[in-house]
Design a protein around this motif. Structure first.
Motif, mmCIF file in Angstrom:
data_model
loop_
_atom_site.group_PDB
_atom_site.id
_atom_site.type_symbol
_atom_site.label_atom_id
_atom_site.label_comp_id
_atom_site.label_asym_id
_atom_site.label_seq_id
_atom_site.Cartn_x
_atom_site.Cartn_y
_atom_site.Cartn_z
ATOM 1 N N GLU A 89 48.364 71.574 82.862
ATOM 2 C CA GLU A 89 47.987 70.163 82.800
ATOM 3 C C GLU A 89 49.026 69.398 81.984
ATOM 4 O O GLU A 89 49.285 69.712 80.826
ATOM 5 N N PHE A 90 49.637 68.404 82.607
ATOM 6 C CA PHE A 90 50.589 67.581 81.902
ATOM 7 C C PHE A 90 49.858 66.601 80.988
ATOM 8 O O PHE A 90 48.753 66.164 81.301
ATOM 9 N N ARG A 91 50.506 66.266 79.884
ATOM 10 C CA ARG A 91 49.985 65.176 79.074
ATOM 11 C C ARG A 91 50.268 63.873 79.810
ATOM 12 O O ARG A 91 51.415 63.478 79.975
ATOM 13 N N GLN A 92 49.240 63.214 80.264
ATOM 14 C CA GLN A 92 49.409 62.048 81.111
ATOM 15 C C GLN A 92 49.984 60.876 80.308
ATOM 16 O O GLN A 92 49.403 60.448 79.324
ATOM 17 N N PRO A 93 51.145 60.384 80.688
ATOM 18 C CA PRO A 93 51.709 59.225 80.005
ATOM 19 C C PRO A 93 51.061 57.947 80.521
ATOM 20 O O PRO A 93 50.250 57.954 81.436
ATOM 21 N N ALA A 94 51.444 56.847 79.907
ATOM 22 C CA ALA A 94 50.922 55.547 80.331
ATOM 23 C C ALA A 94 51.715 55.083 81.552
ATOM 24 O O ALA A 94 52.655 54.303 81.445
ATOM 25 N N VAL A 95 51.326 55.559 82.724
ATOM 26 C CA VAL A 95 52.061 55.241 83.951
ATOM 27 C C VAL A 95 52.015 53.750 84.239
ATOM 28 O O VAL A 95 52.965 53.171 84.776
ATOM 29 N N ASN A 96 50.921 53.111 83.852
ATOM 30 C CA ASN A 96 50.790 51.683 84.134
ATOM 31 C C ASN A 96 51.728 50.835 83.273
ATOM 32 O O ASN A 96 51.835 49.624 83.495
ATOM 33 N N GLN A 97 52.427 51.433 82.301
ATOM 34 C CA GLN A 97 53.345 50.685 81.452
ATOM 35 C C GLN A 97 54.807 51.089 81.662
ATOM 36 O O GLN A 97 55.669 50.711 80.884
ATOM 37 N N LEU A 98 55.054 51.845 82.719
ATOM 38 C CA LEU A 98 56.439 52.259 82.971
ATOM 39 C C LEU A 98 57.342 51.061 83.249
ATOM 40 O O LEU A 98 58.497 51.046 82.831
ATOM 41 N N HIS A 99 56.811 50.068 83.951
ATOM 42 C CA HIS A 99 57.648 48.905 84.244
ATOM 43 C C HIS A 99 57.946 48.119 82.972
ATOM 44 O O HIS A 99 59.000 47.495 82.853
ATOM 45 N N HIS A 100 57.028 48.152 81.999
ATOM 46 C CA HIS A 100 57.318 47.524 80.711
ATOM 47 C C HIS A 100 58.449 48.262 80.000
ATOM 48 O O HIS A 100 59.373 47.635 79.459
ATOM 49 N N ALA A 101 58.364 49.590 79.973
ATOM 50 C CA ALA A 101 59.406 50.384 79.319
ATOM 51 C C ALA A 101 60.756 50.184 79.990
ATOM 52 O O ALA A 101 61.796 50.081 79.318
ATOM 53 N N HIS A 102 60.762 50.109 81.318
ATOM 54 C CA HIS A 102 62.006 49.910 82.058
ATOM 55 C C HIS A 102 62.636 48.569 81.712
ATOM 56 O O HIS A 102 63.860 48.477 81.467
ATOM 57 N N ALA A 103 61.836 47.515 81.659
ATOM 58 C CA ALA A 103 62.358 46.194 81.320
ATOM 59 C C ALA A 103 62.866 46.145 79.884
ATOM 60 O O ALA A 103 63.900 45.529 79.599
ATOM 61 N N VAL A 104 62.168 46.809 78.981
ATOM 62 C CA VAL A 104 62.569 46.822 77.576
ATOM 63 C C VAL A 104 63.895 47.555 77.404
ATOM 64 O O VAL A 104 64.757 47.134 76.613
#
Length: 286
Positions: A119-134
């Motif tokens: 089981e992977f530790r689920q990251p905040a997938v819904n915030q990937l676009h925020h991280a990419h922009a940052v």
């Protein structure tokens, strides 16, 4: 603000700060220190630029200048590599999440990742676009702060490569004209002098190229992951990242807008140096 952007990216992807691998930074620092110390140690014996009365003063000024210059380059290189690590984190999240929620065979072919039973530790997938922009904003801040410094560093390294290569050629052939032309009396010192100037430029170019490649890999992975969409909740969040990635210009590092820092810069410098040596060798050795 750059460091704050990196911290925010970590929070978006993994919710908390992770322990980073420090060995590459330590190794790179040791290489810089070794080259600077070697150049400073050889300079008093083989450098012809100073007269006897100012030998010590010149050596001190030269050592301080080279130390400050290499510290600036080392700082820039490490900051760029930190940016690359964050892009790698985003790419890792894209690959692992897609592999868990899509066809196993197709994900292995497209993303080179097989679904695991752990089981992977689920990251905040819904915030990937925020991280990419940052991260793109962090790259912009970094270039704004170091742009002119990088331009001067590339110019100095290119000039050192041209003259240092000519100096090594004149010393190796033992030409009678070399005493009035070259600034060194030792091939070893000339090699170390050229290497110390080129080290910073090569480190900056390779780190910037690696970071730009990792950012471009994000674009490729998101487009490929879009063909594997199955679960609506996951791919709705991936869709936001896909729209953002396709609308964003590819990441590239520039030296104050004068030139693009990539691997082609190294090849063009090498070709120009070879041409320069061929022409000057025909003129000087005739």
């Amino acid at each position: 603000m750059y460091l704050e952007a990196l911290e925010y990216s970590d929070e978006c992807v993994f919710h908390k700060e992770r322990q980073r691998e420090k060995m590459p930074g330590i190794l790179l620092t040791c290489v810089f220190v070794f080259v600077v110390v070697a150049e400073s140690a050889l300079s008093p014996n083989y450098d012809r630029r100073e007269v006897d009365g100012s030998r010590i003063l010149f050596w001190i000024l030269h050592a301080v200048y080279r130390l400050v210059d290499n510290l600036l380059v080392l700082q820039l290189t490490l900051l760029v590599l930190e940016l690359r690590v964050r892009f790698h984190d985003i790419n890792d999240v894209i690959v692992t999440t897609t592999a868990l929620h899509s066809d196993k065979r197709l994900s292995r072919i497209l993303l080179d990742c097989s679904r695991t039973t752990e089981e992977f530790r689920q990251p905040a997938v819904n915030q990937l676009h925020h991280a990419h922009a940052v991260l793109y904003r962090a790259a912009e801040l970094l270039q704004r702060h170091f742009g002119f410094t990088v331009a001067l560093q590339i110019t100095a390294a290119y000039s050192s490569l041209l003259y240092g290569s000519y100096e090594i050629l004149m010393l190796s052939v033992g030409s009678d004209k070399s005493h009035g032309i070259v600034l060194s009396s030792s091939i070893l010192y000339s090699v170390v002098w050229v290497a110390s100037h080129l080290l910073g430029a090569v480190a900056v170019v390779l780190s910037c190229s690696a970071t730009a490649d990792e950012a471009e890999r994000t674009r490729v992975l998101v487009v490929r992951a879009d063909t594997l969409r199955q679960r609506h909740a996951v791919w709705t969040n991936m869709g936001a990242l896909l729209r953002q990635v396709t609308a964003t210009q590819p990441l590239s590092f520039k030296a104050a807008g004068f030139l693009t820092i990539d691997r082609r810069l190294l090849m063009s410098s090498l070709c120009a140096t070879i041409t320069y040596l061929v022409i000057l060798s025909q003129i000087s050795l005739d």
